[in-house]
Write a protein that holds these residues in place. Structure first.
Motif, short mmCIF file in Angstrom:
data_model
loop_
_atom_site.label_atom_id
_atom_site.label_comp_id
_atom_site.label_asym_id
_atom_site.label_seq_id
_atom_site.Cartn_x
_atom_site.Cartn_y
_atom_site.Cartn_z
N ALA A 196 -5.66 11.01 8.16
CA ALA A 196 -6.55 9.85 8.15
C ALA A 196 -6.66 9.32 6.72
CB ALA A 196 -7.93 10.22 8.68
N VAL A 197 -6.57 8.00 6.60
CA VAL A 197 -6.60 7.35 5.28
C VAL A 197 -7.88 6.56 5.14
CG1 VAL A 197 -5.42 5.70 3.77
CG2 VAL A 197 -4.09 7.20 5.26
N THR A 198 -8.54 6.71 4.00
CA THR A 198 -9.72 5.90 3.67
C THR A 198 -9.50 5.25 2.31
OG1 THR A 198 -10.83 7.82 2.70
CG2 THR A 198 -11.34 7.32 5.00
N GLY A 199 -10.24 4.19 2.05
CA GLY A 199 -10.15 3.48 0.78
C GLY A 199 -9.22 2.30 0.81
N ASN A 200 -8.52 2.11 1.91
CA ASN A 200 -7.59 0.99 2.01
C ASN A 200 -8.31 -0.29 2.40
OD1 ASN A 200 -7.74 2.70 4.46
ND2 ASN A 200 -6.63 0.99 5.41
N CYS A 241 -6.57 -2.90 3.61
CA CYS A 241 -5.82 -3.54 4.69
C CYS A 241 -5.07 -2.47 5.47
CB CYS A 241 -4.84 -4.59 4.13
SG CYS A 241 -3.43 -3.90 3.24
N PRO A 242 -4.56 -2.80 6.64
CA PRO A 242 -3.84 -1.81 7.46
C PRO A 242 -2.57 -1.28 6.79
CG PRO A 242 -4.40 -3.75 8.78
CD PRO A 242 -4.75 -4.07 7.36
N ARG A 243 -1.95 -2.08 5.92
CA ARG A 243 -0.74 -1.62 5.24
C ARG A 243 -1.03 -0.40 4.35
NH1 ARG A 243 1.69 -6.46 2.13
NH2 ARG A 243 -0.50 -6.60 1.56
N GLY A 244 -2.22 -0.34 3.79
CA GLY A 244 -2.61 0.80 2.96
C GLY A 244 -2.68 2.09 3.75
N ILE A 271 -2.82 6.01 -5.17
CA ILE A 271 -3.04 4.59 -5.41
C ILE A 271 -1.98 3.86 -4.62
CG2 ILE A 271 -3.03 2.72 -7.10
CD1 ILE A 271 -4.14 4.72 -9.12
N CYS A 272 -2.39 2.97 -3.76
CA CYS A 272 -1.48 2.23 -2.90
C CYS A 272 -0.64 1.26 -3.75
CB CYS A 272 -2.26 1.46 -1.83
SG CYS A 272 -1.19 0.60 -0.66
N ILE A 273 0.67 1.24 -3.49
CA ILE A 273 1.57 0.34 -4.22
C ILE A 273 2.13 -0.75 -3.31
CG2 ILE A 273 2.15 2.05 -5.97
CD1 ILE A 273 4.81 2.50 -4.46
N THR A 274 1.52 -0.93 -2.15
CA THR A 274 2.01 -1.93 -1.21
C THR A 274 1.79 -3.34 -1.73
OG1 THR A 274 1.58 -0.43 0.61
CG2 THR A 274 1.88 -2.73 1.17
N CYS A 275 0.71 -3.57 -2.44
CA CYS A 275 0.42 -4.89 -3.00
C CYS A 275 -0.22 -4.71 -4.38
CB CYS A 275 -0.48 -5.70 -2.07
SG CYS A 275 -2.21 -5.19 -2.07
N PRO A 276 -0.43 -5.77 -5.11
CA PRO A 276 -1.01 -5.64 -6.45
C PRO A 276 -2.46 -5.15 -6.50
CG PRO A 276 0.11 -7.75 -6.22
CD PRO A 276 0.05 -7.13 -4.85
N ARG A 277 -3.13 -5.11 -5.38
CA ARG A 277 -4.54 -4.71 -5.36
C ARG A 277 -4.75 -3.27 -5.84
NH1 ARG A 277 -8.45 -6.43 -0.57
NH2 ARG A 277 -10.29 -6.56 -1.86
N CYS A 331 -5.29 -0.21 -4.16
CA CYS A 331 -6.42 0.51 -3.57
C CYS A 331 -6.32 2.01 -3.84
CB CYS A 331 -6.46 0.29 -2.06
SG CYS A 331 -6.79 -1.42 -1.57
N HIS A 332 -7.46 2.62 -4.08
CA HIS A 332 -7.54 4.08 -4.27
C HIS A 332 -7.73 4.71 -2.90
CE1 HIS A 332 -7.83 4.25 -8.72
NE2 HIS A 332 -8.06 2.96 -8.51
#
Length: 115
Positions: free
Chosen positions: A24-28, A30-33, A5-11, A13-14
């Protein structure tokens, strides 16, 4: 594949990180994810917040934090280091409490003025 679970912002994302496909990352959303997901697998880092003892009875603790992210594996060692410190008043916001933590170039700094 690793799920995060991304902790970069309050969203929150899984994310799914595919280690076999160049991380490779999926589910983000935004690019920060994508950056967070890859870094969390290769070199996880965290900003550390805590308190340090002072020599002032009416304000016995001063909040501190790192002024950048340190390796996640060094967090407990950093907390042990803080337990051995007693700050002398006066203390100013931004005052360096521990310089160059573990050779990372990151400092612990005071987050409160205490006169």
């Amino acid at each position: 594949m690793t799920e995060l679970i991304c902790i970069t912002c309050p969203r929150g994302c899984h994310l799914t990180v595919d280690e076999d496909n160049d991380y490779a990352v999926t589910g983000n959303a935004c690019p920060r994810g994508a950056v967070y997901g890859k870094n969390e697998i290769l070199n996880p880092v965290r900003v550390v917040t805590s308190t340090v003892r002072t020599n002032k009875d009416s304000e016995p603790r001063c909040p501190v934090k790192t002024n950048g992210a340190i390796p996640k594996g060094k967090m407990f060692e950093a907390m042990e280091l803080l337990n051995s410190i007693e700050l002398q008043v006066p203390i100013s916001v931004g005052q360096v409490v521990v310089p160059d933590l573990f050779g990372t170039g990151i400092d612990f700094v005071a987050c409160k003025d205490i006169k």
